[in-house]
Design an enzyme around this catalytic site. Sequence first.
Site, PDB file in Angstrom:
ATOM      1  N   LYS A   1       0.811  -1.227   0.000  1.00  0.00           N
ATOM      2  CA  LYS A   1       0.000   0.000   0.000  1.00  0.00           C
ATOM      3  C   LYS A   1       0.843   1.276   0.000  1.00  0.00           C
ATOM      4  CE  LYS A   1      -4.269  -1.801   2.026  1.00  0.00           C
ATOM      5  NZ  LYS A   1      -5.328  -1.551   3.021  1.00  0.00           N
TER       6      LYS A   1
ATOM      7  N   ASN B   1      -4.915   2.057  -1.630  1.00  0.00           N
ATOM      8  CA  ASN B   1      -5.520   0.732  -1.788  1.00  0.00           C
ATOM      9  C   ASN B   1      -6.271   0.598  -3.103  1.00  0.00           C
ATOM     10  OD1 ASN B   1      -7.862   2.209  -1.338  1.00  0.00           O
ATOM     11  ND2 ASN B   1      -8.717   0.779   0.155  1.00  0.00           N
TER      12      ASN B   1
ATOM     13  N   ASP C   1     -10.251   3.396   2.396  1.00  0.00           N
ATOM     14  CA  ASP C   1     -10.496   2.766   3.700  1.00  0.00           C
ATOM     15  C   ASP C   1     -11.283   3.675   4.648  1.00  0.00           C
ATOM     16  OD1 ASP C   1      -9.374   0.275   3.197  1.00  0.00           O
ATOM     17  OD2 ASP C   1      -7.371   0.908   3.806  1.00  0.00           O
TER      18      ASP C   1
ATOM     19  N   GLY D   1      -5.244   0.797  18.500  1.00  0.00           N
ATOM     20  CA  GLY D   1      -4.368   0.465  17.389  1.00  0.00           C
ATOM     21  C   GLY D   1      -3.773   1.691  16.748  1.00  0.00           C
TER      22      GLY D   1
ATOM     23  N   GLY E   1      -1.908   1.050   9.886  1.00  0.00           N
ATOM     24  CA  GLY E   1      -2.491   1.696   8.712  1.00  0.00           C
ATOM     25  C   GLY E   1      -3.993   1.837   8.787  1.00  0.00           C
ATOM     26  N   ALA E   2      -4.676   0.810   9.300  1.00  0.00           N
ATOM     27  CA  ALA E   2      -6.134   0.884   9.406  1.00  0.00           C
ATOM     28  C   ALA E   2      -6.545   1.976  10.386  1.00  0.00           C
ATOM     29  CB  ALA E   2      -6.699  -0.464   9.854  1.00  0.00           C
TER      30      ALA E   2
ATOM     31  N   GLY F   1     -16.877  -5.569  10.983  1.00  0.00           N
ATOM     32  CA  GLY F   1     -15.864  -5.116  10.035  1.00  0.00           C
ATOM     33  C   GLY F   1     -16.165  -5.422   8.590  1.00  0.00           C
TER      34      GLY F   1
END
Length: 277
Positions: free
Chosen positions: A65, A86, A102, A128, A131-132, A240
């Site tokens: 990515k 992405n 995303d 977290g 990247g997400a 998700g």
Amino acid sequence: MRRACVIGWPVEHSRSPLIHRYWLEQYGIDGAYEKEAVRPEALARFLGSLGAQGFAGANVTLPHKEAALRLAAVADEAARAIGAANTLWFDQAGRLCAGNTDAYGFITNLNQEAADWNEERRPVMVLGAGGAARAILHGLLGEGATRIFLTNRTRGRAEALAQALGPAVEVIDWEDRNRVLSGCGLLINATSLGMTGKDPLDIDLAALPKNAVVADIVYSPLETPLLAEARARGNRVVDGLGMLLHQAVPGFERWFGVRPEVTPALKAHVAASLGAA
């Protein structure tokens, strides 16, 4: 026939073909969506010949990515802000363009499942700092979230992310995650913890208000232990899979010329592949 693909190393795990092939059939489009396993050292060469291979564009998954963003000639605002791409396509001048859907996918799904998540402007807790998480934070800030608690097992990664995104993002020690939930209106697991084959997510929801929303980016299993616990205590939950489906919409439209819909039938189709209809 128009063709697109998903590029990754490895790529066999990708659910993107299930989604895009479903839409191709649903809308009667003469097209194809393929998997391309591309080694990191071969990515530049592969993308350099993407159009010559007959592809209208591609999805990009791990570990490509960030590299895909660097290799593209043009990038949209989301890809630049998130630091990763992405979705790839060609503009009218034939230049390779990079986008990141995303944040769009997460926010679209959240707004659909819990439209009032930010009405009271309560803090949001994000677990977290990968990247997400960065994509989700970008989306939350764009939707008007004014106070976001960010926590990660490695505090340094969270601090670097918060510094990049501004004063609305406040880093919390991982050890304090349970206590800080008391005033939150939305809790988001943006880690892989709780995913099939991964370590469980260790969190105590006791302090979380019963009218808070709980979201998890993990979709395998579809009902994660976090979501099951939240649902049992009366919280609304957002799984998700919706994020995965909605993030696919803009790419399909660019490559095949039709803006597809995310329907219950599509969700059931993909969920069945996870062993959870």
